[in-house]
Structures are given as structure tokens and as C-alpha cells.
Design a protein around this motif. Structure first.
Motif, short mmCIF file in Angstrom:
data_model
loop_
_atom_site.label_atom_id
_atom_site.label_comp_id
_atom_site.label_asym_id
_atom_site.label_seq_id
_atom_site.Cartn_x
_atom_site.Cartn_y
_atom_site.Cartn_z
N GLY A 263 28.76 26.60 87.47
CA GLY A 263 29.19 27.99 87.61
C GLY A 263 30.69 28.14 87.36
N LEU A 264 31.49 27.22 87.91
CA LEU A 264 32.93 27.31 87.71
C LEU A 264 33.30 27.06 86.25
N LEU A 265 32.70 26.05 85.64
CA LEU A 265 33.00 25.77 84.23
C LEU A 265 32.60 26.97 83.37
N ALA A 266 31.45 27.56 83.64
CA ALA A 266 31.01 28.74 82.90
C ALA A 266 32.00 29.89 83.06
N LEU A 267 32.44 30.12 84.30
CA LEU A 267 33.40 31.21 84.57
C LEU A 267 34.69 31.00 83.78
N MET A 268 35.21 29.78 83.80
CA MET A 268 36.47 29.51 83.10
C MET A 268 36.30 29.68 81.59
N LEU A 269 35.20 29.20 81.06
CA LEU A 269 34.98 29.31 79.61
C LEU A 269 34.88 30.77 79.17
N ILE A 270 34.14 31.58 79.91
CA ILE A 270 33.96 32.98 79.52
C ILE A 270 35.27 33.74 79.66
N GLN A 271 35.99 33.49 80.75
CA GLN A 271 37.28 34.17 80.92
C GLN A 271 38.26 33.75 79.82
N GLU A 272 38.31 32.45 79.54
CA GLU A 272 39.24 31.94 78.53
C GLU A 272 38.89 32.44 77.14
N SER A 273 37.62 32.78 76.90
CA SER A 273 37.20 33.23 75.57
C SER A 273 37.93 34.49 75.13
N ARG A 274 38.47 35.24 76.08
CA ARG A 274 39.14 36.51 75.76
C ARG A 274 40.65 36.37 75.56
N ARG A 275 41.17 35.15 75.62
CA ARG A 275 42.62 34.96 75.62
C ARG A 275 43.32 35.71 74.48
N LEU A 276 42.86 35.55 73.26
CA LEU A 276 43.55 36.14 72.11
C LEU A 276 43.57 37.66 72.15
N ALA A 277 42.59 38.25 72.83
CA ALA A 277 42.49 39.71 72.85
C ALA A 277 43.21 40.34 74.03
N ARG A 278 43.67 39.54 74.97
CA ARG A 278 44.21 40.08 76.22
C ARG A 278 45.65 40.55 76.12
N THR A 279 46.34 40.14 75.06
CA THR A 279 47.72 40.58 74.88
C THR A 279 47.94 41.03 73.44
N SER A 280 48.90 41.92 73.26
CA SER A 280 49.28 42.39 71.93
C SER A 280 50.19 41.35 71.29
N PRO A 281 50.47 41.49 69.99
CA PRO A 281 51.41 40.55 69.35
C PRO A 281 52.77 40.49 70.03
N SER A 282 53.16 41.57 70.71
CA SER A 282 54.45 41.59 71.41
C SER A 282 54.35 41.06 72.83
N GLY A 283 53.13 40.65 73.26
CA GLY A 283 52.96 40.08 74.59
C GLY A 283 52.59 41.08 75.66
N ASP A 284 52.26 42.30 75.28
CA ASP A 284 51.88 43.31 76.27
C ASP A 284 50.40 43.21 76.60
N ILE A 285 50.05 43.65 77.82
CA ILE A 285 48.67 43.58 78.29
C ILE A 285 47.79 44.55 77.52
N GLY A 304 29.35 29.17 77.90
CA GLY A 304 29.44 29.66 79.27
C GLY A 304 28.15 30.30 79.75
N ILE A 305 27.55 31.15 78.92
CA ILE A 305 26.31 31.81 79.32
C ILE A 305 25.19 30.80 79.51
N SER A 306 25.14 29.78 78.67
CA SER A 306 24.14 28.72 78.83
C SER A 306 24.30 28.02 80.18
N LEU A 307 25.55 27.77 80.58
CA LEU A 307 25.81 27.13 81.87
C LEU A 307 25.44 28.07 83.03
N VAL A 308 25.72 29.36 82.87
CA VAL A 308 25.33 30.33 83.91
C VAL A 308 23.82 30.26 84.14
#
Length: 452
Positions: A263-285, A304-308
């Protein structure tokens, strides 16, 4: 190669390891190749070697010195004798024998060390025998020892990053905005506590496993969260920390595939999957509802979903599994409007029964605001703040401000955004809150608490 002084010469009094080179050594490489080979061996095997040496030698510091001595010996001997077929076994044997030799030399000044050397020497005639079978247990022992509940939380985290993940004290200090001497002292105190309190270097019994495993998972998730959403500084995320947490989660899963580890590994993988989309090129949220979902890492999401699914099937269902299921609902929605908020609210209801906390209540309130409307969510947030549970938590005030904004209660929104800004320490979050205030017709000139 981190922290390993492998390019110094072997002391003349060192014990020559590997008694049977004709059976275990490959053809001698060129002298220039050995440093490169040792760099690779250190990168891929040093934590396993250290874990086994701690078991054989009984103390962290002795084991670390022994490992470094073994790498020095390899640097001296392998160019002439050849690279062993099993470098890890060679280094473990070399480390053990060099530790014994060093203790006996020091015993001239402290006779207790001679007894320790005899005890170690009598332990295992050939520590390389059965090494592949024992290495997983040794790694588990190291993880559970570093995360022992008798250690302070900050000590567990620092010791785990240093001994299990091989981060230097400088890297740990930089990640947690501390100083290297402070981190070094935490690690020294943790090792002393393990030694003086005789904390066993062992995997917990089946009866103790749930509680002890919870402590390990807590440390890993703390490291991940600091990388996924930093507590302070100029950057929203620190990829090095979240990456180390995922690596540690994978290691733990390979050694102990319990449902909550999945469960923890799945949670981290799914959350981390969004890294590139979470900030703008200037570093804004960039809020999730505004993110470009084509930037989400679908390979991580799929894993992650497979692990869930495996964790839910394996039972029992724990808090990390439920949080990973919530993350999966978000990840499976093709766009923000397609998010199944009803399912998310239901999962938060289950999480609250298993692990009640004000932060879980706040997250549930945010989900309710999306499912039933901002007025329903605001009622829940106000009740939380009235209790005083989250008065100093900037995200509670930010959530309240957003609900007030959506309801057209502009003055209340301004007051709550201002309260959140006074508490926020992370620069991208502060810029986000200032933009929200500007959009409501208020400039960024607000009274700030010291150090905010």
C-alpha cells in the motif's frame, strides 16, 4: 562512491583475505579497471555488505570501518589477483578478518577488545558461506534496527538515510535544511543508543511485526513526504528524497511483501507520477484540477494501481492501502471533472475509522466540498478550526479560504488566505497564496509571523 575511502593503500599490517583465490577469482583485469569495478560494486552492493558485517561484528562503527578496509584491500589486491567471482562474499570475508585483526592490535591498550575479537572470530568460520540466503535477512535487520521505536523520530530518519540508503551526512542535512554537524550528532547518538540499550539487531517476531513495521513505514513515508511536498525552502519538491523513499519502499517490498508495504509503495508511486505536472516551468504550484494529465507518468500509475489491487486482496486493509486507493481514484480519472468524489469520500470515511486524525478530517472535508458543495465542506473545516486542532496548519486555512471564495464570501476568503500566508514556509506555496489574494483584489502586503 559515497564515503568509502577506497583509493588509499592497505596498511602493511592488514590481513590478506580470500584464502582460495584459485577457485573464486576471475582473470585479472587491467589495473585501471579496478577502481571502476569497485565503484560499481560499492554502488550496488555496499549496503548489503554493511548489513551483513553489522550482523557479524555487532556494532555499526566497527562494521563501517571493516567495510571500508575491505574495499581498500580490494583496490590493492584485485589488479594482481583478479576480480572475485563473488565480490560481495570476498568483501564480507575481508571485512570480518580485518576487523578481527584491528581489534587484536588495539587490544594491547584495551584487553576487552581481545575478547570481542575472539567472540567475532568464533562466530562463523567462513562468513561468505550461505551469504546469498542470509543477505535479505541482514537487510531487514538493518532496516528494523534503524527504525527502532526506542530511537527518536529524527534519529530514525537520519540513521535510515545514512545506513540503509547510503546518503552522506551532507546530503541528509541539505534535504532537511539542517547542518551536517547536527545530522552527524543525531546519527552518533542513535548508534550509541542502539549499543547502550542493547537494541537487538533482528527482525521482529510475528507478534511484534505489525507495530514495528508501522514504525518503518512511518519513516519511509516521512522521507517521501519531505521530497513530495517540502516543508520549507524554494522548491515545492525534492526528487532525491522521494526517489530514495521509493527505492527503500521497493527494497522493503522485495524483502517483506506485506499488504501495508504494498500500500505504501503504491501510494508513493502514484503520487510521484504527477511530479512533472505539479509545478509550472517557473516553479509555481499547479493544482491537480489544472494539471496537464498527459505529463503524468502512466507506467508509475499502472504499477501503483496493480499494487493497490494486490494489497486490497491480500488483507488486512490498512491506512496506507486506503490512501493508495484514494490516489488511484484520482489517477484513473481522465480529467478533473470525471473524478469519483463519492468514492473518495467513502474511502476517507474508512480511513477515519482506522486512523483518525485532524489532517485526515481536513482531507475528507475537501473531498466533501467537491462532492456535496463548498458549503458542506466549509462546515466541516470550521468545526476543525473551532476545536483548535489545525489552527497552526496553513493548509487548513487555505482550504477554508478556497471554500469561501467559491461561495462568494470574499472577505472571509481574504482573511483565511492571509492566515495561511502567515503560516506558510514554502516559497511556491507563498506565491500561490499571494496570487489568490491578488485575484481577490488584495495586495501581498500582510503582516507575517517571524520566520514565515
Amino acid at each position: 562512491m559515497k564515503d568509502a575511502p577506497t583509493r588509499t593503500k592497505l596498511p602493511a599490517s592488514g590481513v590478506e583475505p580470500d584464502p582460495a583465490p584459485d577457485k573464486s577469482l576471475s582473470a585479472a583485469p587491467g589495473r585501471a579497471d579496478v577502481p571502476r569495478i569497485l565503484d560499481e560494486v560499492y554502488r550496488t552492493e555496499s549496503r548489503r555488505i554493511l548489513a551483513t558485517l553489522i550482523r557479524l561484528l555487532g556494532e555499526f562503527d566497527i562494521a563501517e570501518d571493516a567495510m571500508h578496509d575491505a574495499f581498500r584491500a580490494a583496490l590493492e589486491q584485485w589488479p594482481a589477483e583478479g576480480v572475485p567471482a563473488n565480490p560481495r562474499a570476498w568483501l564480507v570475508s575481508a571485512g570480518k578478518f580485518k576487523a578481527i585483526d584491528g581489534l587484536r592490535r588495539k587490544a594491547k591498550f584495551d584487553t576487552s577488545l581481545d575478547t570481542l575479537a575472539d567472540t567475532i572470530d568464533a562466530g562463523e568460520p567462513d562468513p561468505s558461506e550461505g551469504l546469498d540466503d542470509a543477505v535479505a535477512d541482514d537487510q531487514l535487520r538493518l532496516i528494523f534496527t534503524c527504525c527502532h521505536p526506542a530511537l527518536a523520530q529524527e534519529a530514525r530518519t537520519a540513521l535510515t538515510l545514512r545506513e540503509v540508503c547510503a546518503l552522506t551526512t551532507e546530503e541528509i542535512a541539505r534535504a532537511f535544511l539542517s547542518s551536517p554537524p547536527t545530522i552527524a550528532q543525531r546519527i552518533v547518538r542513535a548508534k550509541a543508543k542502539i549499543r547502550d540499550a542493547r537494541i537487538p539487531y533482528s527482525v521482529p517476531s510475528k507478534a511484534d511485526l505489525p507495530e514495528r513495521l508501522g514504525t518503518v513505514l512511518q519513516v519511509i513515508y516521512l522521507v517521501f513526504n519531505e521530497g513530495y511536498s517540502a516543508s520549507s525552502g524554494d522548491s515545492l519538491t525534492r526528487a532525491d528524497l522521494s526517489g530514495e523513499a521509493i527505492r527503500l519502499g521497493r527494497l522493503l517490498y522485495s524483502l517483506l511483501p506485506e499488504p501495508e508495504v504494498m500500500g505504501l509503495l503504491a501510494l508513493m508511486l502514484i503520487q510521484e507520477s504527477r511530479r512533472l505536472a505539479r509545478t509550472s516551468p517557473s516553479g509555481d504550484i499547479v493544482l491537480m484540477e489544472d494539471q496537464d494529465r498527459s505529463l503524468w507518468n502512466r507506467e508509475m500509475i499502472g504499477e501503483g494501481i496493480s499494487l493497490v489491487e494486490k494489497a486490497i486482496t491480500a488483507r488486512p486493509i490498512g491506512p496506507y492501502t486506503i490512501q493508495s486507493a484514494i490516489a488511484a481514484v484520482h489517477a484513473e480519472a481522465p480529467n478533473a471533472g470525471a473524478t469519483d468524489w463519492g468514492e473518495i469520500v467513502g474511502l476517507y470515511d474508512l480511513l477515519l475509522r482506522l486512523e483518525p486524525s485532524p489532517v485526515v478530517e481536513l482531507n475528507r472535508a475537501a473531498a466533501v466540498a467537491m462532492y456535496r458543495g463548498p458549503a458542506a465542506g466549509l462546515e466541516l473545516v470550521d468545526a476543525l478550526l473551532d476545536r483548535g486542532d489545525l489552527e497552526g496548519y496553513h493548509l487548513a486555512h487555505s482550504a477554508r479560504a478556497d471554500m469561501c471564495r467559491r461561495l462568494g464570501r470574499t472577505q472571509e476568503a481574504i482573511e483565511s488566505y492571509t492566515a495561511a500566508l502567515n503560516l506558510a514556509r514554502l516559497e511556491p506555496e507563498r506565491r500561490f497564496l499571494e496570487r489568490r489574494l491578488a485575484a481577490l483584489g488584495t495586495g501581498p502586503n500582510h503582516s507575517h509571523k517571524p520566520g514565515s
